[in-house]
Design a protein around this motif. Structure first.
Motif: not given
Length: 117
Positions: A14-15, A18-20, A22-23, A39, A54
């Motif tokens: 996903s990148g 860490c996706l969350e 980063e948000e 993820h 997750h």
């Protein structure tokens, strides 16, 4: 290679962080990649523990380390480490220039006291 339930080698990450985290402009210690959907979440030592969150939210039990030079898998459902799973779609690690912990501009000075053991 034999197929392993819960691992989709074609799922792209996903990148690179860490996706969350980063948000919300957070930070992480180490990263884990969901072997089923790609993820990227932070490890259980990280303050937010998004990789485990997750698993709990999706039921995807298998992660692979997303740290340079590491290729082990962890099964949250059985609390077991294993080696030798299939090769996942690149990239298989965060960029080597990305610091640990990271991202550097968001890591607090007292970061070691904020880690989970």
């Amino acid at each position: 290679m034999t197929e392993i339930a819960g691992i989709d080698p074609s799922a792209a990450p996903s990148g690179t962080g860490c996706l969350e985290c980063e948000e919300v402009h957070g930070w992480w210690f180490h990263l884990r990649r969901c072997a089923q959907c790609g993820h990227i979440g932070c490890c259980d030592s990280s303050p937010a523990q998004h990789a485990t969150a997750h698993w709990r939210a999706t039921g995807h039990p298998l992660v692979q380390s997303f740290e340079p030079g590491e290729d082990w898998f962890w099964n949250y459902a059985t609390n077991a480490l294993f080696q030798g799973g299939p090769a996942l779609t690149p990239p298989t690690e965060h960029p080597p220039t990305q610091p640990v912990p990271g991202p550097s501009e968001r890591v607090p000075r007292d970061w070691t006291s904020r880690l989970h053991s």
